[in-house]
Design a protein around this motif. Structure first.
Motif, PDB file in Angstrom:
ATOM      1  N   TYR A 253     129.685  11.943  48.251  1.00 36.16           N
ATOM      2  CA  TYR A 253     130.684  10.923  48.572  1.00 36.16           C
ATOM      3  C   TYR A 253     131.667  11.449  49.622  1.00 36.16           C
ATOM      4  CZ  TYR A 253     134.639   7.747  48.132  1.00 36.16           C
ATOM      5  OH  TYR A 253     135.660   6.877  48.410  1.00 36.16           O
ATOM      6  N   ALA A 254     132.166  12.666  49.427  1.00 34.48           N
ATOM      7  CA  ALA A 254     133.135  13.236  50.369  1.00 34.48           C
ATOM      8  C   ALA A 254     132.518  13.418  51.754  1.00 34.48           C
ATOM      9  CB  ALA A 254     133.662  14.567  49.844  1.00 34.48           C
ATOM     10  N   SER A 255     131.250  13.829  51.822  1.00 32.45           N
ATOM     11  CA  SER A 255     130.597  13.986  53.115  1.00 32.45           C
ATOM     12  C   SER A 255     130.471  12.660  53.842  1.00 32.45           C
ATOM     13  CB  SER A 255     129.206  14.609  52.932  1.00 32.45           C
ATOM     14  OG  SER A 255     129.306  15.945  52.480  1.00 32.45           O
ATOM     15  N   ARG A 256     130.330  11.593  53.078  1.00 28.61           N
ATOM     16  CA  ARG A 256     130.190  10.270  53.692  1.00 28.61           C
ATOM     17  C   ARG A 256     131.505   9.729  54.215  1.00 28.61           C
ATOM     18  NH1 ARG A 256     130.623   4.992  51.925  1.00 28.61           N
ATOM     19  NH2 ARG A 256     130.895   5.597  49.725  1.00 28.61           N
ATOM     20  N   VAL A 257     132.607   9.947  53.490  1.00 27.56           N
ATOM     21  CA  VAL A 257     133.851   9.249  53.837  1.00 27.56           C
ATOM     22  C   VAL A 257     134.832  10.094  54.644  1.00 27.56           C
ATOM     23  CG1 VAL A 257     133.647   7.771  51.803  1.00 27.56           C
ATOM     24  CG2 VAL A 257     135.028   9.857  51.659  1.00 27.56           C
ATOM     25  N   LEU A 258     134.727  11.415  54.594  1.00 26.55           N
ATOM     26  CA  LEU A 258     135.674  12.248  55.326  1.00 26.55           C
ATOM     27  C   LEU A 258     135.231  12.440  56.772  1.00 26.55           C
ATOM     28  CD1 LEU A 258     136.460  15.023  52.673  1.00 26.55           C
ATOM     29  CD2 LEU A 258     137.965  13.145  53.389  1.00 26.55           C
ATOM     30  N   PRO A 259     136.168  12.682  57.682  1.00 31.42           N
ATOM     31  CA  PRO A 259     135.809  12.912  59.088  1.00 31.42           C
ATOM     32  C   PRO A 259     134.966  14.173  59.247  1.00 31.42           C
ATOM     33  CG  PRO A 259     138.163  12.448  58.858  1.00 31.42           C
ATOM     34  CD  PRO A 259     137.627  12.658  57.478  1.00 31.42           C
ATOM     35  N   GLY A 260     134.265  14.230  60.380  1.00 32.18           N
ATOM     36  CA  GLY A 260     133.516  15.432  60.717  1.00 32.18           C
ATOM     37  C   GLY A 260     132.029  15.292  60.475  1.00 32.18           C
ATOM     38  N   ASP A 261     131.279  16.208  61.086  1.00 34.98           N
ATOM     39  CA  ASP A 261     129.824  16.194  61.001  1.00 34.98           C
ATOM     40  C   ASP A 261     129.265  17.420  60.280  1.00 34.98           C
ATOM     41  OD1 ASP A 261     129.535  13.808  62.535  1.00 34.98           O
ATOM     42  OD2 ASP A 261     129.916  14.972  64.358  1.00 34.98           O
ATOM     43  N   ARG A 262     130.143  18.257  59.718  1.00 31.13           N
ATOM     44  CA  ARG A 262     129.690  19.536  59.183  1.00 31.13           C
ATOM     45  C   ARG A 262     130.196  19.716  57.751  1.00 31.13           C
ATOM     46  NH1 ARG A 262     131.027  24.478  62.919  1.00 31.13           N
ATOM     47  NH2 ARG A 262     133.169  23.942  62.354  1.00 31.13           N
ATOM     48  N   THR A 263     129.260  19.999  56.837  1.00 29.57           N
ATOM     49  CA  THR A 263     129.586  20.272  55.435  1.00 29.57           C
ATOM     50  C   THR A 263     129.138  21.684  55.097  1.00 29.57           C
ATOM     51  OG1 THR A 263     129.354  17.947  54.791  1.00 29.57           O
ATOM     52  CG2 THR A 263     129.244  19.583  53.041  1.00 29.57           C
ATOM     53  N   LEU A 264     130.066  22.481  54.610  1.00 28.04           N
ATOM     54  CA  LEU A 264     129.788  23.875  54.238  1.00 28.04           C
ATOM     55  C   LEU A 264     130.088  24.035  52.752  1.00 28.04           C
ATOM     56  CD1 LEU A 264     129.015  26.623  55.548  1.00 28.04           C
ATOM     57  CD2 LEU A 264     131.462  27.085  55.753  1.00 28.04           C
ATOM     58  N   GLY A 265     129.177  24.643  52.028  1.00 24.30           N
ATOM     59  CA  GLY A 265     129.371  24.849  50.599  1.00 24.30           C
ATOM     60  C   GLY A 265     129.522  26.313  50.254  1.00 24.30           C
ATOM     61  N   VAL A 266     130.267  26.578  49.172  1.00 23.34           N
ATOM     62  CA  VAL A 266     130.357  27.917  48.592  1.00 23.34           C
ATOM     63  C   VAL A 266     129.852  27.816  47.160  1.00 23.34           C
ATOM     64  CG1 VAL A 266     131.829  29.879  48.032  1.00 23.34           C
ATOM     65  CG2 VAL A 266     132.319  28.486  50.059  1.00 23.34           C
ATOM     66  N   GLU A 267     128.933  28.667  46.806  1.00 20.42           N
ATOM     67  CA  GLU A 267     128.237  28.572  45.526  1.00 20.42           C
ATOM     68  C   GLU A 267     127.931  29.965  44.983  1.00 20.42           C
ATOM     69  OE1 GLU A 267     126.924  27.115  43.074  1.00 20.42           O
ATOM     70  OE2 GLU A 267     126.816  24.955  43.425  1.00 20.42           O
ATOM     71  N   VAL A 268     127.416  30.007  43.754  1.00 18.13           N
ATOM     72  CA  VAL A 268     126.745  31.208  43.273  1.00 18.13           C
ATOM     73  C   VAL A 268     125.348  31.221  43.887  1.00 18.13           C
ATOM     74  CG1 VAL A 268     128.050  31.281  41.127  1.00 18.13           C
ATOM     75  CG2 VAL A 268     125.869  30.055  41.187  1.00 18.13           C
ATOM     76  N   GLY A 269     124.806  32.402  44.083  1.00 13.49           N
ATOM     77  CA  GLY A 269     123.472  32.506  44.655  1.00 13.49           C
ATOM     78  C   GLY A 269     122.589  33.389  43.800  1.00 13.49           C
ATOM     79  N   PRO A 270     121.363  32.967  43.505  1.00  9.08           N
ATOM     80  CA  PRO A 270     120.480  33.753  42.634  1.00  9.08           C
ATOM     81  C   PRO A 270     120.089  35.082  43.269  1.00  9.08           C
ATOM     82  CG  PRO A 270     119.285  31.923  43.647  1.00  9.08           C
ATOM     83  CD  PRO A 270     120.724  31.736  43.990  1.00  9.08           C
ATOM     84  N   THR A 271     120.069  36.112  42.453  1.00 13.73           N
ATOM     85  CA  THR A 271     119.665  37.444  42.919  1.00 13.73           C
ATOM     86  C   THR A 271     118.394  37.847  42.177  1.00 13.73           C
ATOM     87  OG1 THR A 271     121.179  38.467  41.303  1.00 13.73           O
ATOM     88  CG2 THR A 271     122.006  38.136  43.531  1.00 13.73           C
ATOM     89  N   GLU A 272     117.285  37.644  42.849  1.00 13.76           N
ATOM     90  CA  GLU A 272     115.984  37.918  42.257  1.00 13.76           C
ATOM     91  C   GLU A 272     115.062  38.524  43.313  1.00 13.76           C
ATOM     92  OE1 GLU A 272     115.243  37.708  39.135  1.00 13.76           O
ATOM     93  OE2 GLU A 272     117.017  36.594  38.437  1.00 13.76           O
ATOM     94  N   GLU A 273     114.066  39.281  42.844  1.00 15.81           N
ATOM     95  CA  GLU A 273     113.082  39.884  43.747  1.00 15.81           C
ATOM     96  C   GLU A 273     112.389  38.810  44.581  1.00 15.81           C
ATOM     97  OE1 GLU A 273     109.145  42.822  43.499  1.00 15.81           O
ATOM     98  OE2 GLU A 273     110.170  42.158  41.672  1.00 15.81           O
ATOM     99  N   GLU A 274     112.207  37.637  43.995  1.00 18.64           N
ATOM    100  CA  GLU A 274     111.560  36.525  44.696  1.00 18.64           C
ATOM    101  C   GLU A 274     112.246  36.198  46.019  1.00 18.64           C
ATOM    102  OE1 GLU A 274     110.932  31.694  43.925  1.00 18.64           O
ATOM    103  OE2 GLU A 274     111.525  33.024  42.279  1.00 18.64           O
ATOM    104  N   TYR A 275     113.568  36.350  46.044  1.00 15.09           N
ATOM    105  CA  TYR A 275     114.331  35.994  47.241  1.00 15.09           C
ATOM    106  C   TYR A 275     114.792  37.206  48.037  1.00 15.09           C
ATOM    107  CZ  TYR A 275     114.539  31.716  44.485  1.00 15.09           C
ATOM    108  OH  TYR A 275     114.209  30.621  43.738  1.00 15.09           O
ATOM    109  N   GLY A 276     114.506  38.399  47.547  1.00 24.57           N
ATOM    110  CA  GLY A 276     114.938  39.608  48.230  1.00 24.57           C
ATOM    111  C   GLY A 276     116.444  39.796  48.196  1.00 24.57           C
ATOM    112  N   THR A 277     117.083  39.283  47.157  1.00 26.13           N
ATOM    113  CA  THR A 277     118.539  39.374  47.040  1.00 26.13           C
ATOM    114  C   THR A 277     118.922  40.227  45.841  1.00 26.13           C
ATOM    115  OG1 THR A 277     118.517  37.274  45.806  1.00 26.13           O
ATOM    116  CG2 THR A 277     119.015  37.171  48.169  1.00 26.13           C
ATOM    117  N   SER A 278     120.122  40.817  45.917  1.00 27.64           N
ATOM    118  CA  SER A 278     120.590  41.711  44.861  1.00 27.64           C
ATOM    119  C   SER A 278     122.050  41.435  44.555  1.00 27.64           C
ATOM    120  CB  SER A 278     120.437  43.170  45.306  1.00 27.64           C
ATOM    121  OG  SER A 278     121.139  44.045  44.442  1.00 27.64           O
ATOM    122  N   VAL A 279     122.411  41.532  43.275  1.00 25.45           N
ATOM    123  CA  VAL A 279     123.807  41.349  42.888  1.00 25.45           C
ATOM    124  C   VAL A 279     124.675  42.470  43.439  1.00 25.45           C
ATOM    125  CG1 VAL A 279     123.646  42.611  40.691  1.00 25.45           C
ATOM    126  CG2 VAL A 279     125.299  40.729  40.921  1.00 25.45           C
ATOM    127  N   ALA A 280     124.068  43.593  43.788  1.00 24.98           N
ATOM    128  CA  ALA A 280     124.801  44.708  44.379  1.00 24.98           C
ATOM    129  C   ALA A 280     124.948  44.565  45.888  1.00 24.98           C
ATOM    130  CB  ALA A 280     124.098  46.024  44.054  1.00 24.98           C
TER     131      ALA A 280
END
Length: 371
Positions: A253-280
């Protein structure tokens, strides 16, 4: 009320330690606040209080999102900089009363993708319209035979079936009449009780349920504080969204009604061998998830900023994962989207992040928005 320990303070880093302690104290306050999907009131009030001193305008939109506008340094000259909507969600994984049994027990369904094993059996808060009740999510006695088929099927030495919502129930200790007086009915939200939501610190890490997305809320609030004194290039809308866990409703809803063309999110991200990511490792920059392919220019810029700052960012392509910006882009509600994540162990369970994750993600986000 429990206290949060952030470790010993060295004489030469008192200021940094005080800042870290304040961030963890705020994180703990957010963790203790109940915020089930569609009923994020307690979290919303904290976001409003903390954001208000650092933005030029603040309001709650019809979707229940908290929106704060910080005007950019170039907002009023001829070289107008891009407008950015940056989001973190207020809601948490929770449960919903489906029906009430004659003995006052509650049958539940889930709000968001999770199973009973994600949070385990134990105390829950039943958020009645007039009273919040403490109750217990339970399976029943392990000391049962095949005459108790619901329990028997889940026993590891018998059926070994993973717990699902049809296997568990909430024991309230109340009669149906008492539940009605408290305002409990089908549709009432049920949350993991506050006593199970205390932040635990160990070594270089902190852990709790619901770091998704309360840790990201701290990042957005800290970013707003830092940008207030040194303005971003373009207008920034800080959006604390509702109902992300059930389809990214508030963020779309906010992306639709607020000005601008760019939406950036901040989230938790999974840390697994599948993605090559680490909590460290350093902050995770997501190039694609289950809903969309993020804009390469944005992801590349986030990676470059992270490298320049020495945070050792991790690039990732993740599956079985969605976020506010990917919902918005997949539905044509934003032209551009990006996602920056705190590396998180055991997402949608008992989550763990490095202590450095919040300041590192904040540094990248702040630098991205400034320029």
């Amino acid at each position: 009320m429990a206290t949060v320990s952030v470790g010993a303070v060295r004489p030469d880093d008192t200021g940094q330690a005080d800042e870290g302690r304040a961030q963890l104290d705020l994180l703990q306050e957010l963790l203790w606040a109940y915020g089930p999907c569609g009923q994020e009131d307690a979290v919303r009030e904290i976001c409003r209080r903390e954001l208000a001193p650092h933005v030029d305008e603040l309001w709650v939109d019809p979707a229940g999102n908290v929106v704060g506008l910080l005007r950019g340094a170039k907002s009023h000259d001829g070289d107008r900089a891009p407008v950015t909507r940056v989001m973190a969600h207020m809601d948490e994984l929770s449960m919903l009363v489906k029906r009430i049994f004659p003995d006052g027990s509650l049958h539940l369904t889930h709000l968001g993708t999770m199973y009973p094993g994600n949070f385990g059996l134990g105390p829950v808060a039943v958020l009645g319209d007039r009273e919040t009740l403490r109750a217990v999510l339970t399976l029943g006695s392990e000391h049962t035979t095949s005459e108790s088929p619901r329990i028997f099927a889940t026993k590891p030495d018998q059926g070994g079936k993973a717990l699902d919502w049809s296997d568990v129930y909430v024991f309230t200790g109340c009669t149906p009449e008492q539940l009605r007086e408290a305002g409990v009915h089908p549709g009432t939200r049920v949350c993991v009780e506050a006593g199970k939501r205390s932040l635990v610190t160990f070594g270089d890490y902190v852990g709790s349920y619901f770091l998704d997305d309360r840790a990201a809320i701290v990042v957005l609030l800290e970013t707003a504080r830092l940008l207030c004194d040194r303005r971003p290039a373009g207008d920034v809308y800080f959006v604390f969204t509702t109902n992300e866990e059930v389809g990214g409703v508030g963020g779309s809803y906010a992306s639709r009604v607020l000005p601008g063309d760019r939406t950036l999110g901040v989230e938790v991200g999974p840390t697994e061998e599948e993605y090559g990511t680490s909590v460290a490792g350093g902050p995770i920059v997501v190039y694609s998830d289950a809903e969309c392919v993020y804009d390469k220019a944005i992801a590349d810029r986030l990676m470059q900023i992270g490298a320049d700052l020495g945070t050792e960012p991790q690039a990732a392509v993740v599956g079985a994962f969605e976020a506010d910006p990917s919902h918005a882009k997949a539905n044509g509600l934003t032209a551009q989207a990006g996602l920056l994540c705190l590396p998180t162990l055991s997402t949608h369970g008992y989550e763990v992040i490095a202590r450095q994750a919040i300041p590192d993600v904040t540094a990248i986000l702040t630098e991205f928005l400034r320029h």
